[in-house]
Design a protein around this motif. Structure first.
Motif, PDB file in Angstrom:
ATOM      1  N   LYS A  90      86.197  76.721  29.177  1.00  0.00           N
ATOM      2  CA  LYS A  90      86.215  76.945  30.605  1.00  0.00           C
ATOM      3  C   LYS A  90      85.572  75.760  31.310  1.00  0.00           C
ATOM      4  O   LYS A  90      84.569  75.231  30.861  1.00  0.00           O
ATOM      5  N   VAL A  91      86.151  75.373  32.437  1.00  0.00           N
ATOM      6  CA  VAL A  91      85.629  74.266  33.228  1.00  0.00           C
ATOM      7  C   VAL A  91      85.321  74.774  34.642  1.00  0.00           C
ATOM      8  O   VAL A  91      86.148  75.449  35.258  1.00  0.00           O
ATOM      9  N   TYR A  92      84.144  74.439  35.125  1.00  0.00           N
ATOM     10  CA  TYR A  92      83.707  74.795  36.468  1.00  0.00           C
ATOM     11  C   TYR A  92      83.395  73.511  37.209  1.00  0.00           C
ATOM     12  O   TYR A  92      83.099  72.490  36.591  1.00  0.00           O
ATOM     13  N   LYS A  93      83.459  73.558  38.547  1.00  0.00           N
ATOM     14  CA  LYS A  93      83.138  72.354  39.310  1.00  0.00           C
ATOM     15  C   LYS A  93      82.266  72.696  40.501  1.00  0.00           C
ATOM     16  O   LYS A  93      82.284  73.821  41.015  1.00  0.00           O
ATOM     17  N   LEU A  94      81.479  71.704  40.932  1.00  0.00           N
ATOM     18  CA  LEU A  94      80.602  71.848  42.086  1.00  0.00           C
ATOM     19  C   LEU A  94      80.641  70.542  42.863  1.00  0.00           C
ATOM     20  O   LEU A  94      80.378  69.469  42.303  1.00  0.00           O
ATOM     21  N   ASP A  95      80.982  70.622  44.152  1.00  0.00           N
ATOM     22  CA  ASP A  95      80.977  69.449  45.024  1.00  0.00           C
ATOM     23  C   ASP A  95      79.566  69.233  45.540  1.00  0.00           C
ATOM     24  O   ASP A  95      78.958  70.142  46.125  1.00  0.00           O
ATOM     25  N   VAL A  96      79.046  68.034  45.353  1.00  0.00           N
ATOM     26  CA  VAL A  96      77.682  67.702  45.758  1.00  0.00           C
ATOM     27  C   VAL A  96      77.758  66.673  46.890  1.00  0.00           C
ATOM     28  O   VAL A  96      78.358  65.616  46.724  1.00  0.00           O
ATOM     29  N   PRO A  97      77.131  66.976  48.043  1.00  0.00           N
ATOM     30  CA  PRO A  97      77.184  66.047  49.175  1.00  0.00           C
ATOM     31  C   PRO A  97      76.214  64.880  49.027  1.00  0.00           C
ATOM     32  O   PRO A  97      75.270  64.938  48.244  1.00  0.00           O
ATOM     33  N   ALA A  98      76.424  63.852  49.847  1.00  0.00           N
ATOM     34  CA  ALA A  98      75.515  62.704  49.871  1.00  0.00           C
ATOM     35  C   ALA A  98      74.122  63.162  50.265  1.00  0.00           C
ATOM     36  O   ALA A  98      73.956  64.040  51.113  1.00  0.00           O
ATOM     37  N   GLY A  99      73.111  62.613  49.619  1.00  0.00           N
ATOM     38  CA  GLY A  99      71.726  62.917  49.934  1.00  0.00           C
ATOM     39  C   GLY A  99      71.168  64.138  49.231  1.00  0.00           C
ATOM     40  O   GLY A  99      69.997  64.466  49.404  1.00  0.00           O
ATOM     41  N   ALA A 100      71.982  64.834  48.462  1.00  0.00           N
ATOM     42  CA  ALA A 100      71.496  66.021  47.744  1.00  0.00           C
ATOM     43  C   ALA A 100      70.461  65.616  46.705  1.00  0.00           C
ATOM     44  O   ALA A 100      70.489  64.511  46.170  1.00  0.00           O
TER      45      ALA A 100
ATOM     46  N   ALA B 299      86.652  66.135  34.486  1.00  0.00           N
ATOM     47  CA  ALA B 299      86.219  67.166  33.538  1.00  0.00           C
ATOM     48  C   ALA B 299      85.593  66.559  32.289  1.00  0.00           C
ATOM     49  O   ALA B 299      86.077  65.558  31.757  1.00  0.00           O
ATOM     50  N   ALA B 300      84.510  67.171  31.849  1.00  0.00           N
ATOM     51  CA  ALA B 300      83.822  66.742  30.622  1.00  0.00           C
ATOM     52  C   ALA B 300      84.457  67.426  29.421  1.00  0.00           C
ATOM     53  O   ALA B 300      85.115  68.461  29.550  1.00  0.00           O
ATOM     54  N   SER B 301      84.243  66.849  28.275  1.00  0.00           N
ATOM     55  CA  SER B 301      84.653  67.478  27.012  1.00  0.00           C
ATOM     56  C   SER B 301      83.490  67.338  26.037  1.00  0.00           C
ATOM     57  O   SER B 301      82.474  66.714  26.353  1.00  0.00           O
ATOM     58  N   THR B 302      83.640  67.873  24.853  1.00  0.00           N
ATOM     59  CA  THR B 302      82.577  67.791  23.857  1.00  0.00           C
ATOM     60  C   THR B 302      82.382  66.365  23.333  1.00  0.00           C
ATOM     61  O   THR B 302      81.380  66.082  22.686  1.00  0.00           O
ATOM     62  N   THR B 303      83.325  65.478  23.629  1.00  0.00           N
ATOM     63  CA  THR B 303      83.205  64.084  23.188  1.00  0.00           C
ATOM     64  C   THR B 303      83.125  63.091  24.349  1.00  0.00           C
ATOM     65  O   THR B 303      82.853  61.919  24.128  1.00  0.00           O
ATOM     66  N   ASP B 304      83.372  63.559  25.580  1.00  0.00           N
ATOM     67  CA  ASP B 304      83.362  62.686  26.752  1.00  0.00           C
ATOM     68  C   ASP B 304      82.563  63.377  27.859  1.00  0.00           C
ATOM     69  O   ASP B 304      83.092  64.219  28.581  1.00  0.00           O
ATOM     70  N   TYR B 305      81.285  63.042  27.970  1.00  0.00           N
ATOM     71  CA  TYR B 305      80.389  63.694  28.921  1.00  0.00           C
ATOM     72  C   TYR B 305      79.271  62.721  29.279  1.00  0.00           C
ATOM     73  O   TYR B 305      79.050  61.720  28.599  1.00  0.00           O
ATOM     74  N   THR B 306      78.556  63.055  30.365  1.00  0.00           N
ATOM     75  CA  THR B 306      77.398  62.261  30.766  1.00  0.00           C
ATOM     76  C   THR B 306      76.100  62.975  30.401  1.00  0.00           C
ATOM     77  O   THR B 306      75.125  62.351  30.024  1.00  0.00           O
ATOM     78  N   TYR B 307      76.110  64.298  30.531  1.00  0.00           N
ATOM     79  CA  TYR B 307      74.946  65.126  30.211  1.00  0.00           C
ATOM     80  C   TYR B 307      75.407  66.303  29.357  1.00  0.00           C
ATOM     81  O   TYR B 307      76.541  66.755  29.488  1.00  0.00           O
ATOM     82  N   LYS B 308      74.507  66.794  28.515  1.00  0.00           N
ATOM     83  CA  LYS B 308      74.838  67.985  27.737  1.00  0.00           C
ATOM     84  C   LYS B 308      73.587  68.810  27.501  1.00  0.00           C
ATOM     85  O   LYS B 308      72.463  68.317  27.599  1.00  0.00           O
ATOM     86  N   SER B 309      73.814  70.081  27.192  1.00  0.00           N
ATOM     87  CA  SER B 309      72.739  70.976  26.797  1.00  0.00           C
ATOM     88  C   SER B 309      73.253  71.800  25.627  1.00  0.00           C
ATOM     89  O   SER B 309      74.252  72.508  25.748  1.00  0.00           O
TER      90      SER B 309
END
Length: 87
Positions: free
Chosen positions: A1-11, A34-44
């Protein structure tokens, strides 16, 4: 499943997390696509847990994508994304 969140400038202090339900998940986060298990910037990845989180101190103004990957079968999971509004 993929979710998204728009983040404004200055947040500030973007937090993306999962909680509740049963099973085991990991989350992978990427800005702009979209991130994947092999292409991401952050993970947990916490073995045996549905409580995953990523915190970004000064996020870029863009769309952040959170990919939830089941390490085992999971149900009833909640996903929450939040940030401090720009001043």
């Amino acid at each position: 499943k993929v979710y998204k969140l728009d983040v404004p400038a200055g947040a500030l202090a973007l937090t993306l997390r999962t909680f509740g339900g049963t099973g085991d998940v990991s989350i992978y986060v990427k800005a702009g696509s979209a991130a994947s298990t092999t292409d991401y910037t952050y993970k947990s990845v916490h073995a045996g847990s549905n409580s995953e989180w990523v915190a970004i101190g000064r996020p870029a103004a863009t769309t952040y994508y959170v990919t939830v990957a089941g390490e085992s079968t999971y149900t009833g999971l909640s996903v929450l994304g939040s940030y401090s509004a720009p001043r």
